[in-house]
Scaffold this active site. Structure first.
Site, PDB file in Angstrom:
ATOM      1  N   PRO A   1     -67.690 -19.105 -43.168  1.00  0.00           N
ATOM      2  CG  PRO A   1     -67.088 -20.272 -45.195  1.00  0.00           C
ATOM      3  CD  PRO A   1     -68.034 -19.343 -44.345  1.00  0.00           C
ATOM      4  CD  GLU A   2     -64.205 -15.102 -39.286  1.00  0.00           C
ATOM      5  OE1 GLU A   2     -63.281 -14.982 -38.573  1.00  0.00           O
ATOM      6  OE2 GLU A   2     -65.373 -14.683 -39.192  1.00  0.00           O
TER       7      GLU A   2
END
Ligand SMILES: [Zn+2]
Length: 282
Positions: free
Chosen positions: A2-3
């Site tokens: 996840p970013e």
């Protein structure tokens, strides 16, 4: 992994699912003590009886403010590499790798699932998130605060790193990670191997616009997901069978979406994969 866009999708989901809801019961699953570092799993019993007032995001950090009889309490969640917040009915089976389950007063249950256990959930007294060194070190959030191109240009001027590697510094652009860096450099037509300090202010402005365009593009593909939204739970590109929502990341050999002539190449920079077009990224 996840970013910023994936964490923003999680923040929006948590707002839809939990703001205004009372947490009635808390259960810790297997591996929980690794997630709750440095707080003990036992400390999480403090959550029971609280009400979710607000969900914010800064970089890759989710900041939940809860109301308890003794005042506000913060819940800081970082998704690490494989963490995700999921919504279930209380009589549904737990999702795989659920480490924490919060029963809400509308009959639903929030599960924090994390296969690889690099995520973290931590209680923050008084919801005073600004006192946490990890959060205080972060620069302005690109999506919330915009990107100050002259400031970024000045920071790049002091860097000895290639621009792709310099972009991963969370003190500059929190939430921009390995995937968004490749995506944005392709959109901007910039070679990821160029020294950050070689970029002109005009190029940094183009890059700043490209970063925001890339974040919004990815976010549009993700949200809304999960219960009461479209489709199923959020999935990350590394998970088998997950469609790749990105333009160049993970697309070695594909035709470049920018020039439509070059082929996307994969190189390794600072032990991380970079995808770019050798034909049009200068
Ligand atoms: Zn190209």
């Amino acid at each position: 992994m996840p970013e910023l866009p994936e964490v923003e999708a999680a923040a929006r989901n948590l707002r839809r699912w939990a703001v205004g809801r009372r947490i009635e019961a808390v259960r810790a699953g297997a591996g929980a003590t690794r997630i709750f570092r440095p707080a003990s799993a036992r400390a999480l019993s403090k959550l029971a009886g609280s009400r979710v007032r607000e969900v914010k995001r800064r970089g890759k950090n989710l900041l939940l403010t809860l109301e308890t009889p003794s005042g506000p309490l913060g819940l800081w969640s970082h998704l690490g590499m494989t963490g995700k917040w999921l919504l279930r009915a209380q009589d549904d089976p737990s999702p795989r790798f659920s480490r924490l389950a919060l029963d809400l007063d509308d009959g639903t249950r929030l599960d924090y699932a994390d296969l690889r256990l690099f995520g973290r959930v931590r209680l923050v007294a008084g919801a005073r998130f600004d006192e946490l060194p990890d959060l205080r070190a972060l620069g302005p959030d690109p999506l919330e605060d915009g990107i100050d191109a002259p400031a970024l240009h000045a920071r790049f001027a002091k860097s000895k790193l290639p621009v792709k590697v310099a972009l991963l510094d969370q003190r500059l652009l929190p939430g921009v990670g390995n995937i968004q860096a490749s995506e944005a450099l392709n959109r901007a037509g910039l070679d990821p191997r160029r020294p950050a300090r070689s970029l002109s202010l005009a190029e940094v402005k183009t890059l700043a616009r490209a970063i925001l365009a890339s974040i919004r593009f990815t976010l549009a593909k993700l949200a809304p997901r999960g219960r009461h939204g479209a489709d199923g739970d959020i999935e990350y590109v590394e998970e088998p069978g997950t469609p790749n929502p990105f333009r160049v990341y993970g697309r070695e050999g594909a035709i470049c979406p920018r020039c439509r002539k070059g082929k996307i190449a994969r190189i390794v920079q600072a032990a991380r994969a970079t995808f770019y077009c050798p034909r049009c990224q200068r």
